[in-house]
Scaffold this motif. Structure first.
Motif, PDB file in Angstrom:
ATOM      1  N   UNK A 177       0.785  -1.760  -0.300  1.00 40.57           N
ATOM      2  CA  UNK A 177       0.250   0.000  -0.172  1.00 40.57           C
ATOM      3  C   UNK A 177       0.898   1.360  -0.157  1.00 40.57           C
ATOM      4  N   UNK A 178       0.002   2.513  -0.491  1.00 35.80           N
ATOM      5  CA  UNK A 178       0.901   3.467  -0.485  1.00 35.80           C
ATOM      6  C   UNK A 178       1.136   3.957   0.722  1.00 35.80           C
ATOM      7  N   UNK A 179       2.421   5.012   1.421  1.00 31.58           N
ATOM      8  CA  UNK A 179       2.749   5.604   2.109  1.00 31.58           C
ATOM      9  C   UNK A 179       1.765   6.806   2.909  1.00 31.58           C
ATOM     10  N   UNK A 180       1.777   6.653   4.770  1.00 28.41           N
ATOM     11  CA  UNK A 180       0.281   7.135   5.373  1.00 28.41           C
ATOM     12  C   UNK A 180       0.966   8.548   5.109  1.00 28.41           C
ATOM     13  N   UNK A 181      -0.007   9.461   4.697  1.00 24.73           N
ATOM     14  CA  UNK A 181       0.342  10.969   5.243  1.00 24.73           C
ATOM     15  C   UNK A 181       1.340  11.810   6.049  1.00 24.73           C
ATOM     16  N   UNK A 182       2.316  12.186   5.455  1.00 24.23           N
ATOM     17  CA  UNK A 182       3.498  12.727   5.800  1.00 24.23           C
ATOM     18  C   UNK A 182       3.158  13.928   7.546  1.00 24.23           C
ATOM     19  N   UNK A 183       3.634  13.956   8.470  1.00 27.10           N
ATOM     20  CA  UNK A 183       3.125  14.742   9.200  1.00 27.10           C
ATOM     21  C   UNK A 183       2.972  14.314  10.795  1.00 27.10           C
ATOM     22  N   UNK A 184       2.626  13.404  11.435  1.00 31.46           N
ATOM     23  CA  UNK A 184       3.118  12.989  13.031  1.00 31.46           C
ATOM     24  C   UNK A 184       3.638  11.360  12.552  1.00 31.46           C
ATOM     25  N   UNK A 185       3.740  11.084  11.047  1.00 28.79           N
ATOM     26  CA  UNK A 185       4.769   9.539  11.338  1.00 28.79           C
ATOM     27  C   UNK A 185       5.245  10.021  10.403  1.00 28.79           C
ATOM     28  N   UNK A 186       6.607   9.644  10.653  1.00 26.75           N
ATOM     29  CA  UNK A 186       8.078   9.580   9.570  1.00 26.75           C
ATOM     30  C   UNK A 186       8.537   8.452   9.431  1.00 26.75           C
ATOM     31  N   UNK A 187       9.300   7.636   7.973  1.00 25.81           N
ATOM     32  CA  UNK A 187       9.569   7.495   7.566  1.00 25.81           C
ATOM     33  C   UNK A 187       8.937   5.649   8.035  1.00 25.81           C
ATOM     34  N   UNK A 188       7.540   5.340   8.408  1.00 26.76           N
ATOM     35  CA  UNK A 188       6.570   4.322   8.712  1.00 26.76           C
ATOM     36  C   UNK A 188       6.303   3.471   7.411  1.00 26.76           C
ATOM     37  N   UNK A 189       6.708   1.838   8.124  1.00 25.70           N
ATOM     38  CA  UNK A 189       7.092   0.890   7.305  1.00 25.70           C
ATOM     39  C   UNK A 189       5.290   1.178   6.420  1.00 25.70           C
ATOM     40  N   UNK A 190       5.361   0.829   5.304  1.00 26.84           N
ATOM     41  CA  UNK A 190       4.294   0.669   4.678  1.00 26.84           C
ATOM     42  C   UNK A 190       3.351  -0.716   5.139  1.00 26.84           C
ATOM     43  N   UNK A 191       1.706  -0.850   4.733  1.00 27.60           N
ATOM     44  CA  UNK A 191       0.981  -1.699   5.465  1.00 27.60           C
ATOM     45  C   UNK A 191       1.397  -2.951   3.929  1.00 27.60           C
ATOM     46  N   UNK A 192       1.609  -3.631   3.995  1.00 31.57           N
ATOM     47  CA  UNK A 192       1.473  -4.829   3.019  1.00 31.57           C
ATOM     48  C   UNK A 192       0.645  -6.338   2.982  1.00 31.57           C
ATOM     49  N   UNK A 193      -0.675  -6.787   1.591  1.00 34.63           N
ATOM     50  CA  UNK A 193      -1.122  -7.545   2.159  1.00 34.63           C
ATOM     51  C   UNK A 193      -0.431  -8.475   1.824  1.00 34.63           C
ATOM     52  N   UNK A 194      -0.080  -9.392   2.219  1.00 33.96           N
ATOM     53  CA  UNK A 194       0.593 -11.143   1.509  1.00 33.96           C
ATOM     54  C   UNK A 194      -0.425 -12.160   1.022  1.00 33.96           C
ATOM     55  N   UNK A 225      -1.431  -9.793   6.729  1.00 33.86           N
ATOM     56  CA  UNK A 225      -1.190  -7.877   6.879  1.00 33.86           C
ATOM     57  C   UNK A 225      -0.692  -7.493   7.876  1.00 33.86           C
ATOM     58  N   UNK A 226       0.687  -6.896   6.898  1.00 28.48           N
ATOM     59  CA  UNK A 226       1.536  -5.893   7.696  1.00 28.48           C
ATOM     60  C   UNK A 226       0.786  -4.495   8.109  1.00 28.48           C
ATOM     61  N   UNK A 227       0.934  -4.654   9.524  1.00 29.81           N
ATOM     62  CA  UNK A 227       0.370  -3.054   9.694  1.00 29.81           C
ATOM     63  C   UNK A 227       1.665  -2.083  10.636  1.00 29.81           C
ATOM     64  N   UNK A 228       0.873  -1.487  11.018  1.00 27.89           N
ATOM     65  CA  UNK A 228       1.600  -0.703  12.559  1.00 27.89           C
ATOM     66  C   UNK A 228       0.846  -0.930  13.664  1.00 27.89           C
ATOM     67  N   UNK A 229       1.456  -0.804  14.701  1.00 29.88           N
ATOM     68  CA  UNK A 229       1.093  -0.767  15.902  1.00 29.88           C
ATOM     69  C   UNK A 229       2.533   0.135  16.701  1.00 29.88           C
ATOM     70  N   UNK A 230       1.070   0.888  18.074  1.00 31.03           N
ATOM     71  CA  UNK A 230       2.383   0.816  19.332  1.00 31.03           C
ATOM     72  C   UNK A 230       3.094   0.320  19.704  1.00 31.03           C
ATOM     73  N   UNK A 231       4.167   0.134  20.259  1.00 31.72           N
ATOM     74  CA  UNK A 231       5.136  -0.613  21.004  1.00 31.72           C
ATOM     75  C   UNK A 231       4.406  -0.407  22.215  1.00 31.72           C
TER      76      UNK A 231
END
Length: 515
Positions: free
Chosen positions: A368-385, A396-402
């Motif tokens: 998938x495309x990059x998220x809108x820049x602003x509060x997140x920078x250099x964040x991994x893209x979502x991927x569906x495999x 599905x690869x997604x981003x979550x809080x540590x």
């Protein structure tokens, strides 16, 4: 035969264009002495027989040039059937399977041989209690004899009245657009489109068949299934072995004809087609043809060709004695296709396939495309495999809080691995599924004539370039046996917008083989 139910509902039965063959059916396997028949066709027929899916009182007749007695025939046809140690029930089924299978030898191009085959089939049918007779002819043969065999079957072994005839044809269907059209025309002189079932076994694979459900039964996926959300798509086929003494056949066809033009393009068409109006075979195939017609021929600039060389104690492609000296046949190819329609305009679809690579794998990777820049920078893209084989999976690869007191985004995954989720469910082999579809008269997972034609149009110009028919032949770049492929691969896919996952991150699915 009961309709198969899903765990939380039902999928409507496919509308077929023919009758389901339930009784008085003979399945004739032509090319019964060959590798395809013994490794794929007969094990698939046994799987269907063991699970009660073949017609009642079915008989299987093998036919080939090879002279052999019944014992040798049964040894060949059951040699690749897997019987777990101590499984007396399966072994008993194998013995039953042998009793309903017999063999006739004969030529492929002479009428008298087929007259002899027809007499043998009639001797079996004479024992039927009703007048109904059905014959399914499975051509496990090289394409060089498709036409004479199809002609002889129609003229000498065809049931003119009181039964149904079907013919199953294996790939390859030609070598380019013109040869494909010649083959289609010759087959149509003897067999109707409704009687013809052209197999591409990838259409019988569980995860390919699952694409319809994933796409059209899940709003969560379908709402972002377009150019507005997706950056790029890769469809990858990897084999960890080379030609291994069988380079003569491979060198004639090459990796694009062998894998990309048929298997991967079939996956692409289902992945990108519009929602069909029903599950009817022709509705599904209509949508596949529409999306393929929106793809222009592959450009040379969108193509990367490679050929494996000796490494890690393994021989290179040109070290195979069956390969012509100084052959420039590609054993690896990456091609980028573009779909010119409102849903997919501008999204690159990268098809990759190669031999002698670092692993065995077939998968679809949607980035998938990059998220809108602003509060997140250099964040991994979502991927569906979608892992087609081995170890079927969707993740599905997604981003979550540590977890903890710090706020940092960490890539994680939602993982549906079949070996864990459906541990007690048997996934049938692709050939089992497709032979059963042919018995039902369901064409939805078979390739239609116009679909073949448009598929060859996409690849014929690039194939003529590789074959030297439109100028000097390109020389493939070398890559070591056992590697990921040519070193040029990373910059090739990067120019289409692909961004590799965060360094050090490993997908759990890579370890499912240990389950």
């Amino acid at each position: 035969m009961s309709r198969q139910r899903s765990m939380s509902g039902t999928i409507p039965s496919m509308e077929t264009s023919g009758d389901q063959l339930k009784d008085n059916t003979i399945i004739i396997v032509l090319g019964a002495s060959g590798d395809l028949a013994k490794k794929k066709t007969y094990p698939a027929l046994f799987g269907l027989y063991k699970n009660g899916f073949l017609p009642r009182d079915v008989h299987i007749v093998g036919y080939a040039r090879t002279k052999m007695d019944e014992a040798e025939y049964h040894k060949r046809t059951t040699g690749y059937i897997k019987v777990p140690e101590g499984d007396s029930e399966t072994q008993a089924k194998v013995e039953e399977f042998k009793k309903l299978s017999s063999y006739v030898s004969g030529g492929y191009e002479d009428g008298p041989s087929f007259d002899n085959l027809n007499k043998y089939l009639e001797s079996i049918e004479s024992k039927y209690q009703s007048k109904e007779r059905n014959r399914v002819f499975y051509l496990a043969l090289p394409p060089s004899v498709f036409i004479p065999v199809a002609k002889n079957l129609k003229e000498h072994c065809y049931i003119a009245k009181g039964g149904i005839n079907r013919i199953i044809v294996e790939k390859p269907f030609g070598k380019d657009t013109d040869s494909c059209r010649e083959l289609l025309k010759a087959l149509k002189e003897h067999w109707t489109e409704d009687e013809t079932f052209r197999i591409d076994h990838y259409l019988g694979k569980e995860m390919v068949k699952n694409l319809l459900v994933l796409r059209f039964a899940n709003i969560a996926f379908s709402s972002g299934w377009d150019k507005n959300s997706i950056s790029n798509v890769q469809i990858t086929f990897k084999e960890p072995f080379g030609t291994e003494g069988r380079g003569g056949y491979f060198d004639e066809f090459g990796i694009i004809r062998d894998i990309l033009q048929n298997h991967l393009l079939q996956v692409l068409s289902i992945l990108t087609m519009e929602r069909p109006v029903s599950f009817a075979a022709e509705d599904i195939r209509d949508e596949k043809v529409k999306v393929l017609r929106a793809i222009p021929p592959v450009e040379r600039s969108d193509t990367l060709l490679g050929q494996y060389v000796a490494a890690n104690g393994k021989p290179g492609y040109l070290d195979d004695d069956t390969v012509p000296h100084n052959s420039v046949c590609p054993t690896y190819a990456a091609t980028t296709l573009w779909i010119h329609n409102p849903r997919w305009e501008g999204v690159p679809f990268i098809l990759k396939a190669g031999k002698a690579l670092n692993e065995a794998k077939v998968e679809i990777r949607i980035q998938y495309k990059d998220v809108t820049q602003g509060i997140f920078k250099d964040i991994s893209r979502n991927e569906l495999v979608i892992r087609i084989q081995p170890s079927e999976a969707v993740y599905l690869k997604f981003n979550t809080k540590t977890p903890g007191l710090y706020t940092r985004a960490l890539p994680a995954e939602m993982d549906l691995t079949y070996k864990r989720r459906f541990a007690d469910i048997h996934i049938p082999e692709a050939y089992e599924s497709l032979i059963l579809d042919a018995l039902k008269g369901d064409h939805s997972n078979f390739v239609r004539d116009d679909e073949l034609d448009v598929a060859w149009k996409i690849f014929t110009p690039i194939l003529h370039w590789i074959d030297g028919l439109s100028g000097p032949r390109p020389k493939p770049v070398p890559y070591p046996y056992g590697s990921r492929g040519p070193k040029e691969l990373d910059p090739f896919i990067a120019k289409y917008g692909y961004k590799r996952s965060t360094e050090g991150y490993a997908w759990p699915v890579t370890n499912v083989s240990n389950l």
